[in-house]
Design a protein around this motif. Structure first.
Motif, PDB file in Angstrom:
ATOM      1  N   GLY A  71     -18.409  15.650   1.467  1.00 40.75           N
ATOM      2  CA  GLY A  71     -19.609  15.084   2.074  1.00 40.75           C
ATOM      3  C   GLY A  71     -20.936  15.503   1.494  1.00 40.75           C
ATOM      4  O   GLY A  71     -21.979  15.195   2.060  1.00 40.75           O
ATOM      5  N   HIS A  72     -20.951  16.190   0.370  1.00 37.06           N
ATOM      6  CA  HIS A  72     -22.216  16.621  -0.233  1.00 37.06           C
ATOM      7  C   HIS A  72     -22.789  15.561  -1.163  1.00 37.06           C
ATOM      8  O   HIS A  72     -23.961  15.232  -1.085  1.00 37.06           O
ATOM      9  N   LYS A  73     -21.973  15.068  -2.070  1.00 39.65           N
ATOM     10  CA  LYS A  73     -22.416  14.076  -3.062  1.00 39.65           C
ATOM     11  C   LYS A  73     -22.060  12.693  -2.529  1.00 39.65           C
ATOM     12  O   LYS A  73     -20.891  12.363  -2.384  1.00 39.65           O
ATOM     13  N   VAL A  74     -23.078  11.905  -2.222  1.00 38.78           N
ATOM     14  CA  VAL A  74     -22.851  10.589  -1.608  1.00 38.78           C
ATOM     15  C   VAL A  74     -23.250   9.437  -2.533  1.00 38.78           C
ATOM     16  O   VAL A  74     -23.279   8.285  -2.120  1.00 38.78           O
ATOM     17  N   ILE A  75     -23.553   9.774  -3.774  1.00 43.05           N
ATOM     18  CA  ILE A  75     -23.924   8.762  -4.772  1.00 43.05           C
ATOM     19  C   ILE A  75     -23.140   9.042  -6.048  1.00 43.05           C
ATOM     20  O   ILE A  75     -23.070  10.184  -6.497  1.00 43.05           O
ATOM     21  N   GLU A  76     -22.565   7.976  -6.630  1.00 45.95           N
ATOM     22  CA  GLU A  76     -21.948   8.076  -7.955  1.00 45.95           C
ATOM     23  C   GLU A  76     -22.750   7.183  -8.890  1.00 45.95           C
ATOM     24  O   GLU A  76     -22.987   6.013  -8.588  1.00 45.95           O
ATOM     25  N   ASN A  77     -23.187   7.734 -10.000  1.00 47.26           N
ATOM     26  CA  ASN A  77     -24.055   7.034 -10.952  1.00 47.26           C
ATOM     27  C   ASN A  77     -23.252   6.457 -12.103  1.00 47.26           C
ATOM     28  O   ASN A  77     -22.400   7.141 -12.670  1.00 47.26           O
ATOM     29  N   ARG A  78     -23.548   5.239 -12.441  1.00 44.95           N
ATOM     30  CA  ARG A  78     -22.925   4.568 -13.585  1.00 44.95           C
ATOM     31  C   ARG A  78     -23.951   3.634 -14.205  1.00 44.95           C
ATOM     32  O   ARG A  78     -24.963   3.295 -13.583  1.00 44.95           O
ATOM     33  N   SER A  79     -23.664   3.165 -15.405  1.00 40.60           N
ATOM     34  CA  SER A  79     -24.518   2.170 -16.048  1.00 40.60           C
ATOM     35  C   SER A  79     -24.034   0.759 -15.707  1.00 40.60           C
ATOM     36  O   SER A  79     -24.652  -0.208 -16.100  1.00 40.60           O
ATOM     37  N   TRP A  80     -22.954   0.648 -14.954  1.00 41.75           N
ATOM     38  CA  TRP A  80     -22.363  -0.622 -14.546  1.00 41.75           C
ATOM     39  C   TRP A  80     -22.005  -0.529 -13.067  1.00 41.75           C
ATOM     40  O   TRP A  80     -21.922   0.556 -12.511  1.00 41.75           O
ATOM     41  N   ARG A  81     -21.798  -1.671 -12.441  1.00 39.17           N
ATOM     42  CA  ARG A  81     -21.499  -1.715 -11.007  1.00 39.17           C
ATOM     43  C   ARG A  81     -20.022  -1.511 -10.707  1.00 39.17           C
ATOM     44  O   ARG A  81     -19.178  -2.179 -11.281  1.00 39.17           O
ATOM     45  N   ILE A  82     -19.754  -0.625  -9.779  1.00 35.30           N
ATOM     46  CA  ILE A  82     -18.427  -0.493  -9.197  1.00 35.30           C
ATOM     47  C   ILE A  82     -18.436  -1.442  -7.997  1.00 35.30           C
ATOM     48  O   ILE A  82     -19.330  -1.364  -7.155  1.00 35.30           O
ATOM     49  N   PRO A  83     -17.460  -2.330  -7.885  1.00 32.72           N
ATOM     50  CA  PRO A  83     -17.460  -3.242  -6.738  1.00 32.72           C
ATOM     51  C   PRO A  83     -17.329  -2.489  -5.406  1.00 32.72           C
ATOM     52  O   PRO A  83     -16.857  -1.353  -5.362  1.00 32.72           O
ATOM     53  N   VAL A  84     -17.712  -3.137  -4.342  1.00 33.34           N
ATOM     54  CA  VAL A  84     -17.558  -2.581  -3.001  1.00 33.34           C
ATOM     55  C   VAL A  84     -16.067  -2.482  -2.684  1.00 33.34           C
ATOM     56  O   VAL A  84     -15.288  -3.368  -3.038  1.00 33.34           O
ATOM     57  N   GLY A  85     -15.674  -1.404  -2.038  1.00 35.04           N
ATOM     58  CA  GLY A  85     -14.280  -1.220  -1.624  1.00 35.04           C
ATOM     59  C   GLY A  85     -13.790   0.188  -1.934  1.00 35.04           C
ATOM     60  O   GLY A  85     -14.558   1.067  -2.334  1.00 35.04           O
ATOM     61  N   TRP A  86     -12.483   0.389  -1.738  1.00 32.97           N
ATOM     62  CA  TRP A  86     -11.833   1.683  -1.933  1.00 32.97           C
ATOM     63  C   TRP A  86     -11.269   1.807  -3.343  1.00 32.97           C
ATOM     64  O   TRP A  86     -10.655   0.862  -3.857  1.00 32.97           O
ATOM     65  N   PHE A  87     -11.439   3.014  -3.928  1.00 28.93           N
ATOM     66  CA  PHE A  87     -10.902   3.333  -5.249  1.00 28.93           C
ATOM     67  C   PHE A  87     -10.369   4.759  -5.228  1.00 28.93           C
ATOM     68  O   PHE A  87     -10.940   5.627  -4.559  1.00 28.93           O
ATOM     69  N   ALA A  88      -9.285   5.002  -5.962  1.00 34.07           N
ATOM     70  CA  ALA A  88      -8.786   6.369  -6.117  1.00 34.07           C
ATOM     71  C   ALA A  88      -9.811   7.169  -6.910  1.00 34.07           C
ATOM     72  O   ALA A  88     -10.483   6.642  -7.792  1.00 34.07           O
ATOM     73  N   LEU A  89      -9.929   8.451  -6.581  1.00 31.46           N
ATOM     74  CA  LEU A  89     -10.885   9.346  -7.236  1.00 31.46           C
ATOM     75  C   LEU A  89     -10.104  10.326  -8.104  1.00 31.46           C
ATOM     76  O   LEU A  89      -9.269  11.088  -7.604  1.00 31.46           O
ATOM     77  N   HIS A  90     -10.382  10.304  -9.406  1.00 30.46           N
ATOM     78  CA  HIS A  90      -9.631  11.083 -10.392  1.00 30.46           C
ATOM     79  C   HIS A  90     -10.521  12.147 -11.026  1.00 30.46           C
ATOM     80  O   HIS A  90     -11.655  11.871 -11.400  1.00 30.46           O
ATOM     81  N   SER A  91      -9.981  13.365 -11.145  1.00 30.67           N
ATOM     82  CA  SER A  91     -10.662  14.444 -11.868  1.00 30.67           C
ATOM     83  C   SER A  91     -10.170  14.434 -13.301  1.00 30.67           C
ATOM     84  O   SER A  91      -8.967  14.577 -13.548  1.00 30.67           O
ATOM     85  N   GLY A  92     -11.084  14.255 -14.229  1.00 26.76           N
ATOM     86  CA  GLY A  92     -10.724  14.211 -15.642  1.00 26.76           C
ATOM     87  C   GLY A  92     -10.240  15.549 -16.160  1.00 26.76           C
ATOM     88  O   GLY A  92     -10.379  16.590 -15.513  1.00 26.76           O
ATOM     89  N   ALA A  93      -9.689  15.526 -17.371  1.00 27.30           N
ATOM     90  CA  ALA A  93      -9.142  16.731 -17.988  1.00 27.30           C
ATOM     91  C   ALA A  93     -10.233  17.686 -18.450  1.00 27.30           C
ATOM     92  O   ALA A  93     -10.062  18.901 -18.411  1.00 27.30           O
ATOM     93  N   GLN A  94     -11.367  17.134 -18.879  1.00 30.24           N
ATOM     94  CA  GLN A  94     -12.423  17.975 -19.440  1.00 30.24           C
ATOM     95  C   GLN A  94     -13.333  18.546 -18.364  1.00 30.24           C
ATOM     96  O   GLN A  94     -13.617  17.880 -17.370  1.00 30.24           O
TER      97      GLN A  94
END
Length: 190
Positions: A71-94
């Motif tokens: 509940g701390h970070k409520v914004i994800e920044n991208r240069s493109w739009r993520i559509p509205v809805g649910w998505f799995a959240l993945h932690s990258g290797a790096q």
């Protein structure tokens, strides 16, 4: 504990979330088309429920995912739009640069160290409820843009699901999709 809606915490008006609301990204039509293609090639919406996700989004830095799922970070920044809805959240290797890890430790008291958190794994699911410009985010420290995706709900996995990440929105491998969806159907949405 109850989780305030992301919109309320950011002081965003509900009217700004209406479907007709347009976001000016500052990109040309050609670059917007490129970003849409890179983002998942025509994906128009996320899943309706967390247990129905089929696509994932990778973030570099497990601390960022932890901050989102707690509940701390409520914004994800991208240069493109993520559509509205649910998505799995993945932690990258790096791992992210040390300067970002230091900033996360200063901004999110009690956050675990980057090295102690799962990497190369799906750790939960997020619900994107809308898009904003940096200026529309009322000075949020999380708003970097150019497209700020407002996260209003999260679901934490009891057990991380190992998976290689990819760029953009990507399909979860069929070999782990059932396990992921089963876990997400059994969790409390925050």
């Amino acid at each position: 504990s109850s989780r305030f809606s992301a919109a309320q915490r950011l002081g965003l008006s509900i009217a700004a979330m209406e479907p007709g609301h347009r976001l000016a990204t500052g990109h040309s039509a050609a670059s917007q088309a490129f970003y849409r293609k890179a983002a998942g090639g025509g994906v128009t919406s996320g899943a309706a429920e967390p247990g129905e996700v089929t696509r994932a989004l990778t973030l570099r830095g497990a601390q960022q995912n932890w901050a989102i799922l707690h509940g701390h970070k409520v914004i994800e920044n991208r240069s493109w739009r993520i559509p509205v809805g649910w998505f799995a959240l993945h932690s990258g290797a790096q791992q992210p640069p040390e300067c970002l890890q230091k900033w996360m430790r200063e901004e999110v008291p009690g956050i675990p160290s980057e090295g102690s958190l799962p990497h190369s794994a799906i750790v939960g699911a997020i619900h994107i409820c809308g898009h904003r410009t940096v200026e529309q985010c009322n000075g949020s420290k999380w708003a970097g843009g150019p497209v700020c995706h407002v996260i209003d709900k999260v679901a934490r996995l009891p057990l991380p699901v190992p998976h290689a990440g990819k760029l953009g929105l990507w399909e979860v491998d069929t070999g782990v999709l059932g396990t992921l969806q089963e876990q997400l159907r059994g969790v409390v949405v925050l």
